[in-house]
Design a protein around this motif. Structure first.
Motif, PDB file in Angstrom:
ATOM      1  N   LEU A 338      65.264-103.602  -5.878  1.00 53.40           N
ATOM      2  CA  LEU A 338      64.002-104.322  -6.819  1.00 53.40           C
ATOM      3  C   LEU A 338      63.148-104.250  -7.224  1.00 53.40           C
ATOM      4  O   LEU A 338      61.810-102.996  -6.472  1.00 53.40           O
ATOM      5  CB  LEU A 338      63.938-105.876  -5.855  1.00 53.40           C
ATOM      6  N   ALA A 339      61.994-103.371  -8.755  1.00 53.42           N
ATOM      7  CA  ALA A 339      61.580-103.097  -8.694  1.00 53.42           C
ATOM      8  C   ALA A 339      60.283-104.793  -8.567  1.00 53.42           C
ATOM      9  O   ALA A 339      60.332-105.065 -10.504  1.00 53.42           O
ATOM     10  CB  ALA A 339      61.285-102.539 -10.390  1.00 53.42           C
ATOM     11  N   TRP A 340      58.975-104.434  -8.184  1.00 53.31           N
ATOM     12  CA  TRP A 340      58.074-105.461  -8.664  1.00 53.31           C
ATOM     13  C   TRP A 340      57.374-105.394  -9.262  1.00 53.31           C
ATOM     14  O   TRP A 340      57.068-104.590  -9.743  1.00 53.31           O
ATOM     15  CB  TRP A 340      57.609-105.884  -6.657  1.00 53.31           C
ATOM     16  N   ASN A 341      56.584-106.546  -9.858  1.00 49.77           N
ATOM     17  CA  ASN A 341      55.879-107.605 -10.291  1.00 49.77           C
ATOM     18  C   ASN A 341      54.827-106.711 -10.274  1.00 49.77           C
ATOM     19  O   ASN A 341      53.794-106.866  -9.726  1.00 49.77           O
ATOM     20  CB  ASN A 341      55.783-108.558 -11.223  1.00 49.77           C
ATOM     21  N   GLY A 342      54.133-105.624 -11.340  1.00 50.10           N
ATOM     22  CA  GLY A 342      52.766-105.330 -10.720  1.00 50.10           C
ATOM     23  C   GLY A 342      51.706-105.762 -11.089  1.00 50.10           C
ATOM     24  O   GLY A 342      50.834-106.154  -9.853  1.00 50.10           O
ATOM     25  N   GLU A 343      51.743-106.963 -11.622  1.00 49.88           N
ATOM     26  CA  GLU A 343      50.284-108.205 -11.470  1.00 49.88           C
ATOM     27  C   GLU A 343      50.655-108.824 -10.887  1.00 49.88           C
ATOM     28  O   GLU A 343      49.359-109.002  -9.966  1.00 49.88           O
ATOM     29  CB  GLU A 343      51.120-109.136 -13.274  1.00 49.88           C
ATOM     30  N   ASP A 344      52.077-109.126 -10.030  1.00 47.73           N
ATOM     31  CA  ASP A 344      52.082-109.843  -8.559  1.00 47.73           C
ATOM     32  C   ASP A 344      51.439-109.158  -7.854  1.00 47.73           C
ATOM     33  O   ASP A 344      50.707-109.544  -6.326  1.00 47.73           O
ATOM     34  CB  ASP A 344      53.436-110.637  -9.098  1.00 47.73           C
ATOM     35  N   VAL A 345      52.096-108.265  -7.409  1.00 50.91           N
ATOM     36  CA  VAL A 345      51.357-107.357  -6.375  1.00 50.91           C
ATOM     37  C   VAL A 345      49.729-107.527  -5.948  1.00 50.91           C
ATOM     38  O   VAL A 345      48.912-106.867  -5.802  1.00 50.91           O
ATOM     39  CB  VAL A 345      52.422-105.773  -7.118  1.00 50.91           C
ATOM     40  N   ALA A 346      49.091-106.797  -7.703  1.00 53.79           N
ATOM     41  CA  ALA A 346      47.749-106.829  -7.799  1.00 53.79           C
ATOM     42  C   ALA A 346      47.886-108.016  -7.024  1.00 53.79           C
ATOM     43  O   ALA A 346      45.884-107.989  -6.498  1.00 53.79           O
ATOM     44  CB  ALA A 346      47.351-106.110  -9.392  1.00 53.79           C
ATOM     45  N   LYS A 347      48.090-109.131  -7.574  1.00 54.50           N
ATOM     46  CA  LYS A 347      46.831-110.471  -7.212  1.00 54.50           C
ATOM     47  C   LYS A 347      47.410-110.881  -5.077  1.00 54.50           C
ATOM     48  O   LYS A 347      45.880-110.858  -5.220  1.00 54.50           O
ATOM     49  CB  LYS A 347      48.090-111.360  -7.448  1.00 54.50           C
TER      50      LYS A 347
END
Length: 466
Positions: A338-347
Motif C-alpha cells: 500500500l502506497a500511502w497518500n502523502g497529504e494524509d500522512v502530512a496531516k
C-alpha cells in the motif's frame, strides 16, 4: 503463584487479545547494531544505487538441528516440499498450526546430511524446539538465541557473524575480495568465497535484481571480515546499514516479518502452550493497530494470505496439511503493497504542531511499527477488507509504504483507506501515546514494490474514492 508457562499466562490474562494489545514489552529493538552509520536516508539509497553491508548477526535466532531424524522433523513441520532439498541449499521455511494458520517463517540452511540451521524469528524456532523435544525424533537441537535487546554494557557474543552484501555494486565488491569472478553459486544455494585470506560460507540471493550474498563464519572473525568488506567497497559506494534503516528494506522487497503466531487457541496446541515459558515471545509479545476483535483467531493468517501459497506442497505429510487442503485458495486474501497518500500522512505530522484539535498517532521514521505484530484495518466502502501489517518510509520511493493482505477482489490500482491509530485514545502499550484515529488513503500496489505510475492512478489519488 506466578504463571509458569504460556498456558497459565493466558488463563491469568483473561481475554488474549486484550492481554496482547496492552503488553508492557515496549518497543521492538534491533540489538547491538548502531542505529545509523551515516543517516538512514543515505543508507536506504545505497541499496538501490550502490551497495550496502547489512549486519544480521544479532537480531535472529540460530537454531542448529542435527541427527538421523532432522529431515523428518523439519518436513513434518513445513508446508514446503523437501524433495530436491539437497545439502548446500537453503529455503524459506514456513510452519503452520494444526488448523493451517502460519506460526512464522525463517530461512533453513541444509549444511550437511542430517544437519540444518534455522535462522529467523522466535516463533518458528520455538515450534521446532518443542517438536524436537516432545515428538520422539532422534535429533539434537542447539539454540543460539538472538542478542539481548538491551545488553546494558555487557559483552555480546554469538556463534556466527552473519552479513549481507547487497546492491548494484555488490558483484564487483565481492569479486575484488574474492580475487576473481563471482563464483557460480545458484540462487539460494550455498558456496564459498575468499575474504581476507579466509574461506567464507556464502548464500546467493539478491535485491532489486542485483546479485548479492549472505555470508557467515565464526563470530570472533566478524571485525576482520567486516573491515575487509568495507575496504573493498570504499570506492564503490558501500555503506553500512544501521538498525533504523535495516528493517525498512522489506517494504520494497515485500516480506511481512511478524504475523501473530497462531498458537493461542486449540486443544491440539495446548501441549505447546504448556511447554512454552511464561517469558517466551508468545507470552510477552504485543499486538497493535486499529483492527480490534475479541477473538484472537481473527488475527491468524493462512499461508496464502501472506504470499506463501507457492510454497504449499501436498507431496508430504505436515502439520496443517488437512486444513489447507480444504481451503479454496482462490478466495483467500492476497499480499500487496500500500502506497500511502502523502497529504494524509502530512496531516498526521502537522497535528504534532497544533495545541488544539486532533492529535494523531505518531508516525516514526523510517520504521513506523509500534508492536510485535501490527494489524491496521484496511477499509473499502466503510467495511474491513484486510490488514496493513508493516509500515514505514522509503526514501527511494519518497513514499510511506505498508505491506498488507487484502480481500481477493481488491486489485492493483484500487484505492483503499488505512485506519491509523488505536481505538478509544489508544491502548496501554508503552509505545502508545493518547491520540485519535485517522483514515489514510492508499493505492494498492504490487509486491515487490515497483512504483505504480502516478499518471495512471492520478484520479484515484485525487478523488479519495475507494
Amino acid at each position: 503463584m506466578s504463571p509458569r508457562n504460556l498456558e497459565e499466562v493466558l488463563k491469568a490474562g483473561g481475554n488474549t487479545v486484550d492481554m496482547l494489545r496492552n503488553s508492557q514489552l515496549g518497543a521492538y529493538v534491533y540489538p547491538v547494531v548502531a542505529a545509523e552509520f551515516s543517516n538512514w536516508r543515505a543508507e536506504q539509497r545505497a541499496w538501490r544505487e550502490t551497495a550496502v553491508l547489512f549486519d544480521q548477526s544479532h537480531h535472529m535466532v540460530d537454531l542448529f538441528i542435527e541427527g538421523p531424524d532432522a529431515t523428518k522433523l523439519l518436513s513434518h513441520l513445513a508446508i514446503n516440499s523437501f524433495a530436491g532439498f539437497e545439502t548446500n541449499k537453503a529455503k524459506q521455511f514456513v510452519p503452520c498450526s494444526y488448523d493451517g494458520h502460519v506460526i512464522g517463517d525463517g530461512i533453513l540452511f541444509h549444511l550437511e546430511p542430517n544437519k540444518y540451521v534455522y535462522v529467523g524469528r522466535a516463533p518458528s524456532a520455538n515450534w521446532i524446539m518443542f517438536h524436537a523435544e516432545t515428538g520422539g525424533f532422534n535429533v539434537q537441537v542447539v539454540k543460539d538465541d538472538r542478542s539481548p535487546s538491551r545488553p546494558m554494557g555487557k559483552p555480546v557474543v554469538r556463534k556466527f557473524y552473519r552479513f549481507q552484501i547487497q546492491g548494484p555494486n555488490a558483484k564487483p565488491i565481492i569479486e575484488k575480495m574474492n580475487g576473481g569472478p563471482l563464483p557460480d553459486i545458484k540462487f539460494f544455494s550455498i558456496g564459498a568465497i575468499n575474504i581476507a585470506g579466509r574461506k567464507v560460507s556464502a548464500l546467493r540471493h539478491g535485491m532489486a535484481g542485483a546479485p548479492g550474498l549472505e555470508i557467515w563464519g565464526p563470530y570472533e572473525q566478524s571485525d576482520e571480515i567486516r573491515g575487509a568488506i568495507l575496504e573493498a567497497g570504499k570506492d564503490l559506494g558501500i555503506r553500512q546499514v544501521g538498525a533504523r534503516a535495516y528493517a525498512t528494506n522489506t517494504l520494497e522487497s515485500g516480506w511481512i516479518p511478524s504475523p501473530l503466531p497462531a498458537v493461542y487457541t486449540g486443544a491440539k496446541m495446548k501441549a505447546f502452550r504448556e511447554w512454552s515459558s511464561a517469558t517466551s515471545y508468545e507470552a510477552t509479545g504485543s499486538l497493535g493497530g486499529s483492527f480490534v476483535s475479541k477473538n484472537v483467531e481473527d488475527y491468524y493468517l493462512t499461508p496464502y494470505e501472506l504470499g506463501y501459497g507457492p510454497f504449499v506442497k501436498f507431496d508430504h505429510d505436515f502439520i496443517g496439511r488437512e486444513a489447507l487442503e480444504k481451503l479454496d485458495k482462490n478466495v483467500q486474501r492476497h499480499k500487496v503493497t500500500l502506497a500511502w497518500n502523502g497529504e494524509d500522512v502530512a496531516k498526521v505530522f502537522a497535528s504534532m504542531f497544533q495545541s488544539a484539535g486532533p492529535h494523531y498517532k505518531y508516525i516514526d521514521l523510517p520504521l513506523s511499527n509500534y508492536a510485535s505484530a501490527n494489524y491496521d484495518d484496511v477499509v473499502v466502502g466503510g467495511k474491513s477488507a484486510g490488514f496493513s501489517m508493516f509500515t514505514g518510509y522509503s526514501y527511494n520511493e519518497s513514499s510511506m509504504l505498508s505491506l498488507a493482505t487484502v480481500d481477493a477482489d481488491i486489485k492493483i490500482g484500487n484505492e483503499v483507506k488505512v485506519v491509523w491509530g488505536e481505538e478509544n485514545g489508544g491502548t496501554k502499550k508503552t509505545t502508545v501515546e493518547p491520540h485519535e484515529q485517522i483514515e489514510i488513503r492508499a493505492i494498492v500496489s504490487p509486491i515487490p514494490y515497483s512504483k505504480v505510475a502516478r499518471e495512471e492512478y492520478a484520479a484515484g489519488w485525487r478523488t479519495g474514492k475507494a
